[in-house]
Structure formats: structure tokens, C-alpha cells
Design an enzyme around this catalytic site. Structure first.
Site, short mmCIF file in Angstrom:
data_model
loop_
_atom_site.label_atom_id
_atom_site.label_comp_id
_atom_site.label_asym_id
_atom_site.label_seq_id
_atom_site.Cartn_x
_atom_site.Cartn_y
_atom_site.Cartn_z
N PHE A 55 49.33 24.51 44.16
CA PHE A 55 48.01 23.86 44.28
C PHE A 55 47.95 22.79 45.36
O PHE A 55 47.14 21.87 45.27
CB PHE A 55 47.58 23.27 42.93
CG PHE A 55 47.61 24.26 41.80
CD1 PHE A 55 46.74 25.34 41.78
CD2 PHE A 55 48.53 24.13 40.77
CE1 PHE A 55 46.79 26.27 40.76
CE2 PHE A 55 48.58 25.05 39.73
CZ PHE A 55 47.70 26.13 39.73
N ILE A 79 52.02 31.36 46.39
CA ILE A 79 52.09 30.32 45.36
C ILE A 79 51.31 30.74 44.11
O ILE A 79 51.07 29.92 43.23
CB ILE A 79 51.57 28.97 45.89
CG1 ILE A 79 50.11 29.08 46.36
CG2 ILE A 79 52.45 28.51 47.04
CD1 ILE A 79 49.46 27.73 46.65
N GLY A 80 50.91 31.99 44.07
CA GLY A 80 50.22 32.47 42.88
C GLY A 80 49.03 33.39 43.10
O GLY A 80 48.71 34.18 42.23
N PRO A 119 40.41 42.99 44.53
CA PRO A 119 39.48 42.52 43.50
C PRO A 119 40.14 41.89 42.27
O PRO A 119 39.70 40.86 41.78
CB PRO A 119 38.71 43.78 43.11
CG PRO A 119 38.81 44.67 44.29
CD PRO A 119 40.15 44.39 44.91
N LYS A 120 41.23 42.49 41.80
CA LYS A 120 41.79 41.95 40.55
C LYS A 120 42.40 40.56 40.76
O LYS A 120 42.19 39.66 39.98
CB LYS A 120 42.82 42.91 39.96
CG LYS A 120 43.09 42.60 38.49
CD LYS A 120 44.23 43.42 37.94
CE LYS A 120 43.72 44.55 37.06
NZ LYS A 120 44.82 45.28 36.41
N THR A 121 43.14 40.41 41.86
CA THR A 121 43.75 39.10 42.09
C THR A 121 42.68 38.08 42.50
O THR A 121 42.80 36.89 42.21
CB THR A 121 44.87 39.17 43.15
OG1 THR A 121 44.37 39.79 44.32
CG2 THR A 121 46.06 39.94 42.62
N LYS A 175 36.53 36.04 53.85
CA LYS A 175 36.60 34.59 54.09
C LYS A 175 37.57 34.03 53.05
O LYS A 175 38.10 34.77 52.23
CB LYS A 175 35.23 33.93 53.95
CG LYS A 175 34.20 34.41 54.95
CD LYS A 175 32.93 33.54 54.96
CE LYS A 175 31.97 33.87 53.84
NZ LYS A 175 30.67 33.17 53.95
N GLY A 233 40.64 30.65 47.74
CA GLY A 233 41.42 29.84 46.80
C GLY A 233 40.84 28.48 46.46
O GLY A 233 41.08 27.96 45.36
N GLU A 234 40.08 27.88 47.36
CA GLU A 234 39.55 26.53 47.10
C GLU A 234 38.16 26.58 46.45
O GLU A 234 37.89 25.85 45.49
CB GLU A 234 39.47 25.70 48.39
CG GLU A 234 40.57 25.94 49.40
CD GLU A 234 41.95 25.49 48.96
OE1 GLU A 234 42.05 24.54 48.18
OE2 GLU A 234 42.94 26.12 49.40
#
Ligand SMILES: Cc1cc2nc3c(=O)[nH]c(=O)nc-3n(C[C@H](O)[C@H](O)[C@H](O)COP(=O)(O)OP(=O)(O)OC[C@H]3O[C@@H](n4cnc5c(N)ncnc54)[C@H](O)[C@@H]3O)c2cc1C
Lengths: 328, 744
Positions: free
Chosen positions: B247, B473-474, B638-640, B707, B710-711
Site C-alpha cells: 500500500f 504487491i497484491g 476483470p477478476k483481479t 488507465k 489501484g488508487e
């Protein structure tokens, strides 16, 4: 963690003998509290005496009471048919505590003796009269959001963190102990102490005594019990405030009632005056409010826990409403 | 017309995480689990004061304790060569590890005990006796606002978001008929990834170092360490195969990493150092405590006339930390008059770090709550208010958006949550003991792309190995990269493996700021294209029509290569190897952004909807429903992607309702360091969640049409919760977290 010896005993007498012989020995049951404290350097016993193999693992319905052995796991007790039938409040309180994994390990004896969660007690760089008598109390003027509003002293404002103990207090349980001088029974209300000038002592149990079990007298509360725990998340957090209610209800009339609060004092806080007020009265929100107001008599807040002066009566009113089924 | 957007059900059946199985089985080895021969264990000794000087350090008892190999401190450190160099960067000044007896914050590492087992090291660490000349420490932001400074970065980056900014007229909100002028507090939040930070340092030779390390950038860590220890860059190797969440907490080198390297140097053996959970709240950064002042003025129709936004954040005494708190206020809405001001307050705390949605998560909390407050003053629907101020181009850069599907986000989300059930009046919707409220908030984060390379090794059996130094990182980087390659080549995903987290692999950026898919994904596309062209060249030996084949038209179908869907072009892949007696084919690919950022403004967007129930007597908040609608361009995996959004909602609920690093300002010590005191959401706190994606291609950022993601999944969630709580109760909580005590 310091180096220590580990000894498994197979009789209560052997456990008592170990405690008598070695002042720095400690019993270990589930280990969920003691081992944590050892890792933090808060407690440093030189010997752990394992009581898990003593035969205190039974739950028995007796003629006028329910017996639960000291090494019965919290999860086992909470799901036991007799506990659910005769003392559902105890089950509710235990299930409100910790997590499933912890309840699988935690024992009745260990839960009775779990130590406060005051952050300064855990932080060995901070002064704490409970950890090091005479060193001072960092919580008094520190971050004391979780701390006591009843019965605190200038040497300690920590609270007893247990949920189970609140229910046991409401239910007038008796703790069975055994020591070098034989067996004795301690009413739970006299088992936990207020801090006074000796906050290092959580209970009236002697260092050489062991808990063998507890008994809860039969009652007529089973149909109307509630354990309401308010915390910072929905599950797996210690109580900001918790309230145990058990009512013997005759229609809408309160024949008898037990009330105790958690998260407010160094010991589970029995609300005897509020019980007296409600006994014989109608179960109405108006009466609940009066009882809650009375219950708060003598409460005193510190810098960060003033909210408890309002949250405690509110929680009590809600618990009474839920237990009685009265909505307005 | 078929629907393009994705909902929960569309994504459940998509490709699963390629490393899901090894992770679930515990077969994936994280840094702390790696065992090496001769391994020794380091445990830190920390300061217990907030400011002062160590006057004596008694290590004798610790040194004599069983199993102890060394106790290292400022008294006997082998030293970090970089500290001796003159030209220290004035802005990023790392805490100098064991360099002096000075204490700058409570919890600062002051010594390390190295022993043959972890337990012995930990016990011995408790025996180190420290004496201090103590000074008063200062850690409270409000009490020290007079020490607020303009960051040095504002000078070196005058166009950045830390420089005082003015568009139009300052404080124009004052002229407006409807005004909101409030202060908002975001407390410090710890990243607390599941995996604690850990490192194993091994000196292979006097000038050669191998690290197994939790990091978000193996190459960046290697470069930073090479600089610190003045080693040839190629002599530092960093492995970070699995990272159990970060994170933002592993975007840089922290003191404990330097300590492990120093310790390994001293004891001449590999040293493993794993942080304690409690240390995770002050040793590896945190989202900084930030006070914000936001004022908005609008006319009756909801048009915003002026916005003023000021931010005051904590930083350490030795290092400047800044983040883009004010970005959204400049670009999100079409406002003629905007002024922003960014200040930091150096205190006796450790240096903060970017934490998921850095800056914007904090900024959006203030801005989007203020927007909500304004909507009630105007008696206007909060979505209508946002639409009335919708910016059809970036008002800050004055450039067109590369893509912006915010309007679709509002529409899809409102429908999904049942926005029409929301009462315009607060505290007007109750079921039994529970007050019900709905809230909305917007999120945005720049969509970035950097340069990266990748390497492909293709075998006659049709298996493909891809490599990049990027971390995972995940988010499921190996999965999304596999999906990108599979789509590009036509190869079945099972045939592809993706290796990452190794500084010797081809160049990649750090995994942070939501740019991995755009950056590394582009390199994967380039590499796959190169591979196809290489295969076509070999196919031309068999069939001349392959000579002019272009990558776009080439596909792998089963065991064959095909051009332009023309069956007659088919060649057996295995034959392309056998004809030249090749065991494998190795190709590389590079990709970098072009000039597009000079023409377009690149942002991802999100809109979050929350239904909250608040207990009338106890103030307990239950989130009943959460809907996030995301505009991150084309969804490549899509799943992740769905999991990312799910994690963002959970993190946002934590931020809104419970997460708070509390310091005792008398000592500067963290009082909510343990997981018993620092609450993150548990399963029971998490509601029904709908993760939705507009899934419309961004034409300009990269070949995938994606685009960043994660944020934006967390940015805006906390204000949506706060706004829902207000709608339920009529109580406006402007200081997070919204715990029950603030609602009774
Ligand atoms: C993360 C976490 C969350 C928790 N959350 C909650 C919560 O929400 N609510 C709650 O109520 N509790 C909570 N707990 C506390 C938990 O209930 C206690 O740790 C547990 O009940 C202790 O039981 P144990 O058998 O493991 O005790 P141990 O740790 O083995 O022992 C505790 C103490 O009891 C003594 N002891 C044990 N058995 C006997 C005996 N027979 N006679 C005399 N002395 C004895 C030991 O010497 C020791 O001093 C939590 C604990 C953890 C770790």
C-alpha cells in the site's frame, strides 16, 4: 521473552505445590493472554505450570446450579446445550469476546484472570502502577479513551476487559478455588478488585491458589437476556461499553432483574441500584431511562472517555429494550 | 446495443489469479519465510523518548546473553559510506541509521541485536540499557501549527501541487450566496499490510550484496542501496518474489533495511530482520495526520464560484514528506476561482509515506465532504451538484481529458445503490433503532505511464516465459500481464508464466501510483509483438506470404501460427524451432510513453456510493451496501480488477470508521501500535459490495486502452461513508475516524 521452565501437572495439588514452591511461577491455560504479556515483557514468570491436563473440563447441570470447570474452553461453554438453556447470557457474552480462534483456546479460569488492555500497561517504557507498583499511572493524563468511569483511583484507571466476567457478575456466579489451605468459594463480585492503592492486584485470589471451576445459581432469566457490546468495529474489539441484562419478566412487569456493565471499571460493574429501581416496575422505556440515569451516579470521566457518560446509559437502555422486547 | 460495463457477475468467471493456488496453499514464500544457510536474526532496539540524545548505551548484558553474536549501534556501526559524502539531497534526507546519538522520534532504531535465533535476539534486545538526555518532543500538529513551513519541494517544482496556487481570484467563495467553510482532519493511518516488512541481507563479497526484501521496486531498492553503500549498481541484487501487500509502505528504503545490511556486514553472515506488527505503525511510514481547511462558495443554481483549500500535514524533523492533497480541488470541478495552499509541520515523528491513494484520499475526504455540505445548503441533490460543476476538460491543465466517464459512473452507481431511496432531508429515514442514510463521493487519480522493458522466452511446446523486474504487491500483476500476453498472442493463459520481483530482470518502475498495467503492460505488448514478428520471419522460410506479416494480424491458434485469419497461412510453431535447430526463442521489448501527455490530461475516475445504518442510541455504524463505479479505461483482468476495487472499499471503510494511529504527545509514542488497538475492518464490518467498471477504452495512454486502478478504488470511499452517516443522522463528523462516540 525471558527463558522459563515449563511443567505439566496432573493434579490440582501438584499445581498448588508448584505455586507454593516458586513465587515466580505462573499457571498457563490457553495461554492467549499470558504468552502475549510475556512477549511484551510485561510478565516474566520463570516457570509455567500447565493446567490444561487437570480434570476441570466438565460442564454439569446440578440440582440448583450449573457448574463449569476451569479448563473448559470458552467456545465449548458458549455452545454447550445446558449453558444455552439455563444461562444463555453467559453464552452471548462469551461469543461477543475475541475471535473464534481465541475462544477455542481461552479457558474459563484464564478469562477470569485476563489482565487489562490499558496501552500503558502493555508498553514497558511507560510508568504503570499495575505493572510496576509505585511507578505512576501514564493513563491518568494520557490517552484514556478506553478507561474507567467508575471506581478508579489516582493510581489506576484501567478497566477489566472481559466480556464473560460481566455476564458472570450479572448472574451471581461463584468462583471455586483451591489452595494450600484447602478449598474456598468466592462470589464473583468479590473476586475482582477495585484498584485503590494496589492496582497490581486484579483479584482477591491468592498467588498460591488455583481456580477449579465456577457455579451459576439457577434463575428465571433465560427467556430475557441480552449482552450488548458497543465497540469500534462490529466484531473482534474490546468493549467501549457493554451491558449484560437478565430479566425475569411477568407480562410487562419486571419480577426480577440483573444488570452489569463492562468497559467502565477495574472490575465488572454490577448495577445494583438500577436493579432495585426496576424490580417490580413495568418494563417501559421511561423506567429504563430512569434506571440508566441512576446507574451513572458517581461516574467520573477523564480527558478522552467523557463519551462513556452518555454511551453507557444509552447502551443500557438499548440492552433493556432488547432483553424485554419493549420498543417504546 | 450490448452493455459494455462490467458488474460483479461478469467478473467472477474471468481468469483467476495465476499464483492464487500457491498463495492459498502457503507454498508462496514471503521474505520472512525464506531460509538460508548460516542465517542469523536481527532485532531492533528502539528509542523510548521522542527527542534527545543517547548519553549511554549499556549492551553488556545483551552481549552476554545466550546466542548473541553482536550488538550494533552508533558506537560500533560499520557505517554507511553515503553519509560521508557532502552532497546530500536536501529534500529527501533519510534518517541516518546509527550515525549519531541523536533521537528524532519515539521508536527510532538505535541498536540491533544479532543472535543465532530470533527468540534469543529478541530477548537480548530487551536487555540493552539506554540512558538519554531527554528533551521535550513535539508531535501534535494543531499545537505546532506556528511551525508550519512551505515545503522546499515547492521551490524545485513550482508547477507542482505543493506550491501556493491561484486561478482567478483568491477566496472568491466569500462573494457567493451559499458557502461552506470547514476544517477536516485525517488522522495518521498505518498501511499495515498483512505481511510485515522483512529483509535478509547477505554480503556475497566485500562489494557484492544480495537482498531478499519486501519492496515495491526491486531495481529502485537495489539502486538506492548501491548508492548508500557506494557499490557498483550491478553488484546489488534484490529479490522480492512475493509481497503480501504494501500500500505504499515499501516504495523506498527504510532504516530497518540499512540496519540489516550493516548488521550483515558486521557479523559476516546473512541477517534476517522482520518487523514486529507494532513497529509497522512507525518504522515504514504512514498516511500523515493532515488538517485541511476547505471553503466553497456557490450560487443558487449550484455553480461553484470559488474554492479555497489549505492543507497542513505532519512530517519528520529530518525529512520533507509531501503528497498531492490538493490536486482534486484544482482539476475535479469546473471552478473559475481556486486557491490552494500546502504546508508541512516538522515534528518528532518518523517520516510519513505514500499510502494507497496518496494525497488524494486525504484531499478527497475534505473536498467531497464539503461538496456534500454544500448540497444540503443548496437543497440540491449531491449528484446534481457535481454534475452542475462537471469539468468537460481539465480546468487545471486546460487540456482535454484523454477520457472521462464520470457521468456514466454517477448514473450506473445511482441506479445500483437505489439512490432514489435517499431522503433529501438528513435524519429522516429510520427503520426500528437504525437511522438510514446514503452518501456519494468522487475519486480521481492521475493515470500515469512510464518506460519499461520485458523479456520473452518461447519454447517449441508453445510455452512462454515472460520476465520483468516489476513487483506484485497484491493487485495480481502476474495475472494481468498473463492476460495481456494471452490476448495479444492468442496463446492460452496456462501456457504463459510471468516472473517478477527480481532486480536482474528487465527494467520496470516501482509498483505504485497505479501505473503498472499501463507501463509494464505496454512493454509486454511490445515484447509479444516482437515475438510475433520474429516468428513470422521464421515462418516466411516455409511460406513466403509471411514476409510482410505485421504483428497485429498474427495469432497463435493451438499449436499453429496464423496470419490475418487466413487458414492457408498456418504453420506449426514447433517446426519454426526445428527448422533452425532452436531450443528456444528469446526476444525483448521496450515501451515508453510518447508525446500524448502534452495533448491530453490523463486521470482515472471513480464514484462511490454508501448506504449506512447508524444505531440511534449507541452510534454504531453498519455499512449495509457499497457500490463503486470505476472509470479505468479497458479492464484488462476483470477478476483481479474486481478484487482491487473490493480492497479499496474495505480500506476506505477502515479509513472512515476506525483506523487511527494515536500518539501520546507527552512522549511522541504510538499508543495504538498493536492490532488490538489499531482497528482495521473485519469481515463483519464489510457489507454487500458491488464493484462496477465502465470499461470504456482510453484511446491515448497505452495500447491496452487501460488507465490506472489501484488508487481510485479507495479515493472517495471515506467521504462517501461520512456523507452517508450525515444523511442518516444529521451529524457531520469532520475528523476521522467516525467511531460510535462521535455519533451519540
Ligand atoms: C486478540 C485478542 C482479542 C481478545 N478479545 C477479547 C474480547 O473481546 N473480550 C474478552 O472478553 N476477551 C478477549 N480476549 C481475551 C481472551 O478472552 C483471554 O485471553 C482468554 O480468556 C484468556 O484465557 P486463557 O485460558 O488463554 O488464559 P491464559 O493466558 O492461559 O492465562 C491467563 C491468566 O490466568 C491464569 N490462569 C489460567 N488458568 C488458571 C486457573 N485454572 N487457576 C488460576 N489461574 C489461572 C494464568 O496464570 C494467567 O495469569 C482477547 C484476547 C486476544 C489475544
Amino acid at each position: 521473552m525471558n527463558n522459563f521452565q515449563y511443567k505439566r501437572v496432573s493434579s490440582p495439588a501438584a499445581a498448588i505445590a508448584e505455586l507454593s514452591k516458586d513465587p515466580a511461577a505462573k499457571l498457563v491455560a490457553g495461554g492467549t493472554n499470558l504468552i502475549d504479556l510475556m512477549k511484551y515483557g510485561v510478565m516474566a514468570p520463570d516457570k509455567l505450570v500447565d493446567v490444561n491436563h487437570l480434570s476441570f473440563d466438565a460442564i454439569k447441570k446440578e440440582e440448583r446450579s450449573l457448574y463449569i470447570g476451569a479448563t473448559v474452553r470458552n467456545a465449548v461453554a458458549a455452545g454447550n446445550a445446558d449453558v444455552l438453556k439455563y444461562q444463555p447470557l453467559l453464552s452471548q457474552a462469551m461469543l461477543a469476546g475475541a475471535s473464534a480462534q481465541l475462544r477455542n483456546k481461552a479457558t474459563m479460569g484464564g478469562n477470569l484472570l485476563q489482565r487489562t488492555r490499558c496501552g500503558y500497561f502493555y508498553d514497558i517504557s511507560a510508568p504503570c502502577n499495575k505493572r510496576v507498583p509505585g511507578s505512576g499511572c501514564a493513563a491518568l493524563e494520557g490517552y484514556n479513551r478506553m478507561h474507567a468511569i467508575f471506581g478508579a483511583s489516582s493510581s489506576c484507571i484501567a478497566v477489566n476487559p472481559s466480556d464473560m466476567n460481566v455476564a458472570l457478575t450479572a448472574l451471581d456466579a461463584t468462583i471455586l478455588v483451591s489452595g494450600p489451605k484447602g478449598d474456598r468459594k468466592i462470589p464473583v463480585s468479590e473476586f475482582h478488585r477495585l484498584p485503590g492503592t494496589h492496582p497490581e492486584l486484579d483479584t482477591t485470589l491468592d498467588r498460591k491458589e488455583i481456580i477449579t471451576g465456577l457455579v451459576i445459581p439457577d434463575n428465571n432469566f433465560a427467556a430475557h437476556t441480552t449482552y450488548l457490546k458497543v465497540r469500534d468495529r462490529i466484531s473482534y474489539a474490546f468493549a467501549l461499553i457493554s451491558v449484560a441484562v437478565a430479566i425475569d419478566l411477568d407480562g410487562t412487569a419486571i419480577r426480577d432483574i440483573r444488570l452489569a456493565m463492562g468497559g467502565v471499571a477495574h472490575k465488572p460493574w454490577r448495577l445494583t441500584e438500577a436493579e432495585q429501581l426496576l424490580k417490580g416496575k413495568q418494563a417501559t422505556v421511561e423506567n429504563f431511562k430512569m434506571a440508566a440515569e441512576l446507574a451513572m451516579k458517581g461516574a467520573k470521566a477523564y480527558e478522552h472517555n467523557a463519551f462513556k457518560l452518555k454511551l453507557a446509559p444509552n447502551t443500557m437502555i438499548q440492552a433493556l429494550k432488547t432483553a424485554s422486547g419493549v420498543k417504546a | 446495443m450490448s452493455k459494455k460495463h462490467l458488474e460483479n457477475a461478469d467478473m467472477e468467471t474471468a481468469m483467476s489469479r495465476v499464483d492464487g493456488r500457491v498463495k492459498v496453499m502457503g507454498a508462496a514464500k514471503y521474505t520472512a519465510e525464506v531460509q538460508l544457510p548460516e542465517l542469523t536474526y536481527g532485532v531492533l532496539v528502539e528509542s523510548t523518548i521522542g527527542q534527545g540524545v543517547i548519553t549511554a548505551l549499556d549492551t553488556k548484558k545483551a552481549e552476554w546473553a545466550p546466542g548473541v553474536i553482536a550488538v550494533i549501534s552508533h558506537l560500533n556501526t560499520p557505517g554507511v559510506p553515503e553519509y560521508k559524502l557532502q552532497n546530500q539531497d536536501v529534500i529527501q534526507k533519510q534518517l541516518r541509521v546509527f550515525d549519531s546519538p541523536n533521537i528524532y522520534y519515539n521508536g527510532q532504531p538505535i541498536a540491533v541485536v544479532v543472535a543465532d535465533t530470533f527468540e534469543r535476539a529478541r530477548y537480548a534486545a530487551s536487555l540493552v540499557k539506554v540512558t538519554y538526555a531527554k528533551q521535550q518532543s513535539y508531535s501534535n500538529l494543531e499545537d505546532n501549527l506556528s511551525k508550519a513551513v512551505v515545503p522546499k519541494k515547492a521551490k524545485s517544482d513550482p508547477k507542482g501541487f505543493t506550491t501556493d496556487f491561484l486561478r482567478g481570484k483568491a477566496e472568491a467563495f466569500r462573494d457567493a450566496e451559499f458557502q461552506v467553510n470547514e476544517e477536516y482532519i485525517q488522522p495518521s493511518e498505518a498501511h499495515h499490510p498483512m505481511e510485515p516488512h522483512s529483509i535478509i541481507a547477505t554480503w556475497e563479497a566485500a562489494d557484492k550484496l544480495t537482498l531478499v526484501d519486501k519492496t515495491q521496486g526491486s531495481q529502485q531498492t537495489a539502486a538506492s542501496i548501491a548508492k548508500s553503500f557506494q557499490l557498483p549498481p550491478e553488484n546489488v541484487k534484490v529479490l522480492s518474489t512475493y509481497v503480501g501487500g504494501a500500500f505504499g509502505s515499501a516504495l523506498r528504503v527504510w532504516p530497518h533495511e540499512i540496519v540489516a545490511i550493516l548488521a550483515a556486514k558486521k557479523v559476516q553472515k546473512p541477517v534476517k530482520l522482520v518487523l514486529h506488527r507494532n513497529q509497522m505503525s512507525y518504522m515504514v511510514g504512514y498516511r500523515p495526520y493532515t488538517l485541511q481547511k476547505v471553503a466553497i462558495g456557490a450560487s443558487k443554481d449550484g455553480k461553484i464560484v470559488g474554492l479555497s483549500h489549505a492543507s497542513y500535514g505532519k512530517t519528520s524533523m529530518y525529512e520533507e514528506f509531501t503528497e498531492n492533497v490538493l490536486i482534486m480541488s484544482r482539476m475535479m470541478y469546473d471552478i473559475p476561482n481556486v486557491d490552494t495552499k500546502y504546508r508541512i509541520v516538522p515534528l518528532n515523528v518518523s517520516t510519513p509515506a505514500p499510502m494507497r491513494g496518496p494525497g488524494e484520499a486525504t484531499g478527497s475526504f475534505a473536498l467531497e465532504c464539503a461538496m456534500d455540505e454544500l448540497s444540503y445548503k443548496l437543497n440540491m441533490d449531491p449528484i446534481a451538484l457535481r454534475l452542475a460543476n462537471y469539468a468537460s476538460q481539465d480546468p487545471d491543465k486546460k487540456m482535454p481529458w484523454s477520457s472521462n466517464y464520470l457521468k456514466e459512473c454517477y448514473e450506473l452507481g445511482a441506479e445500483k445503490i437505489g439512490w432514489n431511496k435517499r431522503k433529501a432531508q438528513p435524519d429522516a429515514n429510520q427503520e426500528g433503532e437504525w437511522k438510514i442514510g446514503y452518501g456519494v463521493a468522487t475519486g480521481t487519480f492521475g493515470a500515469f505511464r512510464g518506460g519499461a522493458s520485458a523479456k520473452a522466452t518461447f519454447k517449441p511446446d508453445g510455452t512462454l516465459l515472460l520476465q520483468s523486474a516489476i513487483a506484485d504487491i497484491g493487485p495480481g500483476t502476474a495475472t494481468s500481464m498473463t492476460a495481456i500476453a494471452a490476448k495479444n498472442l492468442g496463446l492460452a493463459p496456462e501456457k504463459i508464466s510471468f516472473q517478477l520481483g527480481n532486480s536482474t530482470f528487465p527494467k520496470a518502475p516501482m509498483q505504485g501510483g497505479s501505473n503498472t498495467v499501463a507501463t509494464v503492460g505496454s512493454a509486454i505488448v511490445a515484447t509479444c509483438d516482437n515475438l510475433k514478428v520474429e516468428l513470422a520471419k521464421r515462418a516466411a522460410v516455409q511460406k513466403p506470404e509471411w514476409k510482410n506479416a505485421i504483428a497485429k494480424n498474427i495469432k497463435i491458434v493451438g499449436t499453429q501460427l496464423i496470419n490475418s485469419d487466413d487458414a492457408s497461412s498456418k504453420v506449426e510453431i514447433a517446426s519454426l524451432f526445428s527448422q533452425d535447430n532452436l531450443a528456444e526463442l528469446v526476444v525483448k521489448g521496450d515501451a515508453a510513453p510518447g508525446e500524448e501527455s502534452k495533448k491530453y490530461s490523463f486521470y482515472s475516475f471513480s464514484v462511490h456510493f454508501i448506504e449506512a445504518h447508524v444505531h440511534e442510541l449507541t452510534g454504531v455504524v453498519k455499512i449495509k451496501n457499497a457500490v463503486s463505479v470505476i472509470d479505468c479505461g479497458t479492464v484488462v483482468s476483470p477478476k483481479t480488477a474486481r478484487s482491487q476495487s473490493m480492497g479499496g472499499i474495505v480500506g476506505g471503510i477502515g479509513m472512515a470508521l476506525m483506523e487511527e494511529v494515536v500518539l501520546d504527545d507527552r512522549t511522541g509514542r504510538t499508543v495504538t501500535a498493536s492490532f488490538g488497538d489499531y482497528h482495521v475492518p473485519v469481515q463483519a464490518d464489510i457489507p454487500q459490495m458491488d464493484m462496477m467498471f465502465v470499461n470504456e477504452r482510453d484511446p491515448y495512454l497505452n495500447p491496452m486502452g487501460s488507465k490506472g486502478l489501484g488508487e481510485i478504488v479507495i479515493i472517495g470511499v471515506a467521504p462517501a461513508v461520512a456523507n452517508a452517516v450525515y444523511n442518516a443522522t444529521g451529524k457531520r463528523v469532520r475528523d476521522l475516524p467516525i467511531t460510535p462516540d462521535k455519533l451519540i
